[in-house]
Every structure is written in C-alpha cells, then in structure tokens.
Design an enzyme around this catalytic site. Structure first.
Site, PDB file in Angstrom:
ATOM      1  N   HIS A 154     -10.307  -5.946  -2.211  1.00  0.00           N
ATOM      2  CA  HIS A 154     -11.375  -5.684  -1.244  1.00  0.00           C
ATOM      3  C   HIS A 154     -12.471  -4.956  -2.023  1.00  0.00           C
ATOM      4  CE1 HIS A 154      -9.122  -7.097   2.167  1.00  0.00           C
ATOM      5  NE2 HIS A 154      -8.099  -6.334   1.828  1.00  0.00           N
ATOM      6  N   GLU A 159       0.807  -1.237   0.000  1.00  0.00           N
ATOM      7  CA  GLU A 159       0.000   0.000   0.000  1.00  0.00           C
ATOM      8  C   GLU A 159       0.840   1.287   0.000  1.00  0.00           C
ATOM      9  OE1 GLU A 159      -2.769  -0.409   3.250  1.00  0.00           O
ATOM     10  OE2 GLU A 159      -3.587  -2.273   2.467  1.00  0.00           O
ATOM     11  N   ASN A 175       2.150  -5.208  -3.120  1.00  0.00           N
ATOM     12  CA  ASN A 175       0.747  -5.527  -2.830  1.00  0.00           C
ATOM     13  C   ASN A 175      -0.038  -4.246  -2.555  1.00  0.00           C
ATOM     14  OD1 ASN A 175      -1.214  -7.684  -2.192  1.00  0.00           O
ATOM     15  ND2 ASN A 175      -1.125  -6.922  -0.081  1.00  0.00           N
ATOM     16  N   ASP A 190     -12.334 -10.027  -0.818  1.00  0.00           N
ATOM     17  CA  ASP A 190     -13.655 -10.095  -0.180  1.00  0.00           C
ATOM     18  C   ASP A 190     -14.579  -9.132  -0.927  1.00  0.00           C
ATOM     19  OD1 ASP A 190     -12.778  -7.635   1.003  1.00  0.00           O
ATOM     20  OD2 ASP A 190     -12.354  -8.603   2.923  1.00  0.00           O
ATOM     21  N   GLU A 246      -6.277 -10.624  -1.218  1.00  0.00           N
ATOM     22  CA  GLU A 246      -7.104 -10.372  -0.018  1.00  0.00           C
ATOM     23  C   GLU A 246      -8.580 -10.259  -0.390  1.00  0.00           C
ATOM     24  OE1 GLU A 246      -5.577  -7.053   2.287  1.00  0.00           O
ATOM     25  OE2 GLU A 246      -3.500  -7.583   1.856  1.00  0.00           O
TER      26      GLU A 246
HETATM   27  O1  G3I Z   1      -3.089  -6.541  18.678  1.00  0.00           O
HETATM   28  C1  G3I Z   1      -4.213  -5.904  19.309  1.00  0.00           C
HETATM   29  C2  G3I Z   1      -4.558  -6.617  20.580  1.00  0.00           C
HETATM   30  O2  G3I Z   1      -3.490  -6.482  21.495  1.00  0.00           O
HETATM   31  C3  G3I Z   1      -5.846  -6.010  21.153  1.00  0.00           C
HETATM   32  O3  G3I Z   1      -6.239  -6.752  22.284  1.00  0.00           O
HETATM   33  C4  G3I Z   1      -6.955  -6.056  20.123  1.00  0.00           C
HETATM   34  C5  G3I Z   1      -8.217  -5.364  20.619  1.00  0.00           C
HETATM   35  O4  G3I Z   1      -9.010  -4.904  19.562  1.00  0.00           O
HETATM   36  O5  G3I Z   1      -6.542  -5.381  18.950  1.00  0.00           O
HETATM   37  C6  G3I Z   1      -5.404  -5.972  18.372  1.00  0.00           C
HETATM   38  O6  G3I Z   1      -5.081  -5.296  17.185  1.00  0.00           O
HETATM   39  C7  G3I Z   1      -5.930  -5.515  16.092  1.00  0.00           C
HETATM   40  C8  G3I Z   1      -5.114  -6.156  14.984  1.00  0.00           C
HETATM   41  O7  G3I Z   1      -5.898  -6.285  13.813  1.00  0.00           O
HETATM   42  C9  G3I Z   1      -4.611  -7.543  15.360  1.00  0.00           C
HETATM   43  O8  G3I Z   1      -5.662  -8.397  15.673  1.00  0.00           O
HETATM   44  C10 G3I Z   1      -6.472  -4.169  15.623  1.00  0.00           C
HETATM   45  O9  G3I Z   1      -7.358  -3.637  16.599  1.00  0.00           O
HETATM   46  C11 G3I Z   1      -7.200  -4.317  14.303  1.00  0.00           C
HETATM   47  O10 G3I Z   1      -7.526  -3.015  13.807  1.00  0.00           O
HETATM   48  C12 G3I Z   1      -6.309  -5.011  13.320  1.00  0.00           C
HETATM   49  O11 G3I Z   1      -7.018  -5.124  12.101  1.00  0.00           O
HETATM   50  C13 G3I Z   1      -6.308  -5.653  11.027  1.00  0.00           C
HETATM   51  C14 G3I Z   1      -6.089  -4.586   9.961  1.00  0.00           C
HETATM   52  O12 G3I Z   1      -5.414  -5.176   8.852  1.00  0.00           O
HETATM   53  C15 G3I Z   1      -5.283  -3.407  10.423  1.00  0.00           C
HETATM   54  O13 G3I Z   1      -5.205  -2.473   9.385  1.00  0.00           O
HETATM   55  C16 G3I Z   1      -7.101  -6.779  10.454  1.00  0.00           C
HETATM   56  O14 G3I Z   1      -7.221  -7.832  11.401  1.00  0.00           O
HETATM   57  C17 G3I Z   1      -6.450  -7.301   9.181  1.00  0.00           C
HETATM   58  O15 G3I Z   1      -7.286  -8.235   8.560  1.00  0.00           O
HETATM   59  C18 G3I Z   1      -6.205  -6.130   8.244  1.00  0.00           C
HETATM   60  O16 G3I Z   1      -5.617  -6.594   7.080  1.00  0.00           O
HETATM   61  C19 G3I Z   1      -5.302  -5.591   6.104  1.00  0.00           C
HETATM   62  C20 G3I Z   1      -4.087  -6.089   5.354  1.00  0.00           C
HETATM   63  O17 G3I Z   1      -3.037  -6.332   6.241  1.00  0.00           O
HETATM   64  C21 G3I Z   1      -3.652  -5.101   4.276  1.00  0.00           C
HETATM   65  N1  G3I Z   1      -4.752  -4.799   3.400  1.00  0.00           N
HETATM   66  C22 G3I Z   1      -5.975  -4.360   4.045  1.00  0.00           C
HETATM   67  C23 G3I Z   1      -6.426  -5.356   5.099  1.00  0.00           C
HETATM   68  C24 G3I Z   1      -7.718  -4.919   5.743  1.00  0.00           C
HETATM   69  O18 G3I Z   1      -7.555  -3.726   6.453  1.00  0.00           O
END
Ligand code: G3I
Length: 453
Positions: free
Chosen positions: A233, A156, A197, A263, A261
């Site tokens: 996405h 990105e 990516n 969806d 990715e």
């Molecule tokens: O690690 C913390 C944890 O300590 C805490 O307890 C918990 C409470 O909400 O949050 C955890 O962090 C989360 C993290 O995922 C790990 O689980 C974040 O809140 C959450 O916002 C984060 O979301 C991820 C997101 O990337 C961040 O931008 C999604 O799971 C993940 O699927 C998403 O994936 C991205 C790709 O990497 C890149 N392309 C877009 C895609 C969707 O945003």
C-alpha cells in the site's frame, strides 16, 4: 486504522540474477495483464469483494483482465466464524466459484489477523485461545483445501519498529502463535503455499528485517512457511528504492514473494503530473517483481478507484488503482501492461502532420547478463520521411553492445539510434525497424519513454 508511513531507503544494490529470464514474444499488444504475466511465469490479479459482484461492467473486467483473485474481506475470521464453532463460507465460496469459472487462481486472505475478527474471540480464556485459533485455521483452510494457491496464514503481526504487535493472539498465546498457525494450516491444506503477509515491508528496514529474521528462524526450525506477502500500500513517488533487493533477500532464504495488495495513493484531485508519476511507480514495482524469479505474482487491492478502500481511511487521498472510477484505464494500466509485456508504448502523443514518427521498444529475449531488443519506427506524418533518430535513456545501467539496421551513439544512459544509409526513407504511415543486443545486471526494465524525430 493504521497509517502507512513512508520509508526512507538507501541506495539500490545491484544484484546479479542466478537464472536466465526468458521474455516470450507476445504477438498481441492488446493481451490482458493476466496473459502477459502468465507469459512471464507469474500472475497479475485483483482483490474483489462480494458487494461489487452485482456490478456487471466491473465483473466483466475482473473476469477477463486478471488471472488471479483475492477475496478482500469474506475469508476473514469475522465472516467465516462469526459465532464460535459456527462456520460460514457462502460469500467466500461465491468468489472462489467466480474465479474458478474464469480460470483464475485464488489467494486466501487471511486466517489470523488482529483486525476483522468477531468480538467473541476477545472473551476466550487465554489458556484456550491456542486451541480456538488452531480450530479456526483447521476449519477454514480445510474447507478451501485444493481451491487456494496461497494462504495469508498470519497478517500484520509486526509493528513498524520490528517488535511483535500486541494482538489478542500475541498477548494470550505468545510468540509461538505464528508458527502454530502455520503448522495447523499445513496440516489442513498440504497443497496451498503458506504466506506471512504485512505492509511496509516492501523495502529494507526495521520491520522487514524482523520478518526476515522470523522467516530465517522458521526455515531453521522446520516451521512450514513458503512465502512472504508484501502488501505494497504505497504512496505516490515513494516506491522504496530497495524493493528489488528486499524481494531478492527473501527469495534467497528459500521462500517465494508475492506483492499482495498493491495500490499507490495520491492527494486528490488527480492531474496529469500525478498520473505520470503513478505510472512510473507502478512500473517500478512490476519491474522489481519481474527481476526476481521467486516473485510469483502481483495483486492490486481491487483494480478500480470505484471500489478502493483508500478514500474512506485516508480522507483527501485516493485514485490509487490502474482503472478510474468509470472503469477507464489510467496511465498506470499502460505502465503495468508494458512492463509485463516487455515493451514501451510511446508516451508522447504521436505528432500529426508532416515529419512525425513514433518508436516502440520491445525486449525479444533476455538471458543472464544480456538481451535482444527491437524497435519499430512508424512514420505518423502525411508524407514520406527521409531520416529518423530514436532516443531513450536506460534506467538501470544497461548498455547497447551491437546494433543492426541503425547507427548508434551513446552518452552514459542516453542512447540515440539513427537510420542506416539504406532505411532512412519511410513512406507515410509506413514502418521500419532496427534491432540491438544489450547487456544488463540487476534488472532490465524497458525505458520509461522513447522518442522519435
Ligand atoms: O461488514 C460490514 C457491514 O455489515 C456493514 O453494513 C458495512 C457498513 O460500512 O461495513 C461492513 O464492514 C466493512 C468491511 O470492510 C467489509 O465490507 C468495514 O466497515 C470496512 O472498514 C472494512 O474495510 C476493509 C478493511 O480491510 C478493514 O481493515 C476493507 O474493505 C479491506 O479492503 C481492507 O483490507 C485490508 C487487508 O485485509 C489487510 N491489509 C490492509 C487492507 C486495507 O486496510
């Protein structure tokens, strides 16, 4: 969080494929998505995340249905180097060993990204950030050396208008940071294919044009790039019409393409109309990838609505994946399955009582410009039928050139095949079949629906 804008794309150009695509005959309609993809020389995978691995029914499907896995979070900088110089691989190793025990390949995601990196990176003096970035890439790609088939080396890095995103890496290192990350990754793991990516680069537009120009430049300069990941996405009803053409133009630069990715989100709640549209959208994406030899595989961004990232980021939207929240298959699953298998499952419920029939379309083999298909006609009624007619519409300009065991009439894309004089009679629950040769250019998707009367 970023909004993913819809792209408005012009007409699809027809592209002649350079090489024949063999479509193997998969005997079992119940083969998994991974098996059908493998038979087409591709993978079909899913993202996953460590907290979900305690959900046994979820893990069972993850382990059996897919032949590729991407860790959705735990290879990111935040997890792998939470403090400077202290590397932590336990969670990512868990995903990699699960994949290995299931004979699944792993995509590494991701080494350098403007999001989900630890706060200390922002405090690194500008003059030291290149060294810090190289050290991160070297350690992480080195740790997983030989265990990942692809790395999303940089994620990105572009804005929607094609300019560089002003991330900490861009601001402090400059344009060269992307090439430097690729060089460090190649040195650390010479066997992994190295990918750039991004999202909203599935169709032709300002952003994908910028990525295209970068890949072209990297190829000319000998920067080690092997692939482009199109995240995909997508929004219901908005699969870019230029997707196949876009994949093809990257392939022509000498890089692979992966759908990384996927969806397809909708406004909640789900209904039958939306589910049908979503199935058509998934089918279109799979067919775009199948049509280009260098499109190596497709990954859904987790496979079930139970663990999708969408509802938390786009309130009121969701239901974006091929399995529902209870791990039941949705129409999107059937569409993906049938596209990979080269078959069309009847989309209308089989009629009951006297006189009903269904038809199942299957591509037997395919070569540049031509293909052979067969169609099985089943009498679903309770007594024998004496005549039948099967109808479908081609979706990509294909034509029927020769039919056996049936009589064809065509009008534009619409094809009707009626029984020959000798095979109109089918006993209750019996079957007959006819075959045909057809021609195609650009792509040869199976018809979206097929009816029998
Ligand atoms: O690690 C913390 C944890 O300590 C805490 O307890 C918990 C409470 O909400 O949050 C955890 O962090 C989360 C993290 O995922 C790990 O689980 C974040 O809140 C959450 O916002 C984060 O979301 C991820 C997101 O990337 C961040 O931008 C999604 O799971 C993940 O699927 C998403 O994936 C991205 C790709 O990497 C890149 N392309 C877009 C895609 C969707 O945003």
């Amino acid at each position: 969080m970023r909004a993913r804008a819809a792209l408005t794309i012009g007409a699809v150009a027809s592209l002649a494929l350079g090489a024949a695509i063999a479509v193997p005959n998969i005997a079992s309609a119940s083969a998994t998505l991974g098996q059908h993809a493998a038979a087409r020389g591709k993978y079909f995978g899913s993202a996953t995340d460590n907290p979900e691995l305690t959900d046994a029914p979820y893990v069972s499907i993850l382990s059996s249905e897919f032949n590729q896995i991407t860790p959705g979070n735990t290879m990111k900088w935040q997890f792998t180097e939470p403090q400077q110089g202290q590397f932590s691989y336990g969670q990512a190793d868990t995903v990699v060993s699960l994949a290995r025990s299931n004979n699944q390949s792993v995509r590494g995601h991701t080494l350098v990204w403007h999001s989900q990196y630890p706060g200390w990176v922002d405090s690194v003096p500008a003059s030291q950030l290149l060294g810090v970035m190289r050290n991160h890439v070297t350690n992480v790609a080195g740790h997983f050396q030989g265990q990942v088939i692809h790395w999303d080396v940089v994620n990105e890095a572009f804005e929607e208008n094609g300019t560089r995103r002003q991330s900490v890496f861009q601001r402090n290192i400059g344009d060269s940071y992307i090439a430097e990350a690729f060089r460090a990754a190649r040195a650390a793991d010479p066997t992994a294919k190295l990918y750039y990516n991004d999202y909203n680069i599935e169709g032709i537009g300002a952003k994908s044009d910028a990525v295209y120009a970068m890949v072209q430049q990297f190829k000319a300069q000998g920067v080690p790039i092997d692939g482009v990941g199109m995240q995909a996405h997508l929004i219901l009803g908005q699969v870019p019409s230029s997707m196949q053409q876009n994949i093809q133009r990257f392939a022509a630069l000498g890089v692979d393409v992966a759908i990384t990715e996927l969806d397809i989100r909708m406004n909640l709640p789900r209904d039958t109309t939306k589910d049908t549209q979503q199935a058509n959208d998934y089918r279109a994406v799979v067919n775009a990838c199948l049509a280009v030899t260098r499109c190596v595989g497709i990954t859904v961004w987790d496979y079930t609505d139970k663990y999708s990232w969408i509802p938390s980021v786009f309130p009121g939207q969701g239901a974006a994946l091929p399995y529902d929240e209870n791990l039941n298959k949705k129409p999107a699953y059937t569409a993906i399955h049938d596209a990979l298998a080269g078959t069309t499952t009847p989309t209308t419920p089989p009629p009951t009582g006297n006189g009903g029939c269904t038809a199942t379309y299957r591509i037997v083999s395919q070569w540049t410009g031509g293909f052979q298909a067969d169609v099985t006609v089943r009498n679903t009624g309770t007594s024998a039928m004496s005549a039948w007619a099967v109808r479908w519409a081609f979706g990509a300009g294909q034509t029927v050139t020769n039919v056996w065991n049936g009589v064809v009439s065509s009008s534009g894309a619409n094809v009707t095949v009626r029984n020959a004089a000798y095979n109109g009679t089918i006993p209750a629950n019996g079957t007959t079949s006819f075959g045909f040769l057809g021609s195609w250019t650009g792509s040869n998707p199976v018809p979206a629906s097929i009816t029998c009367a």
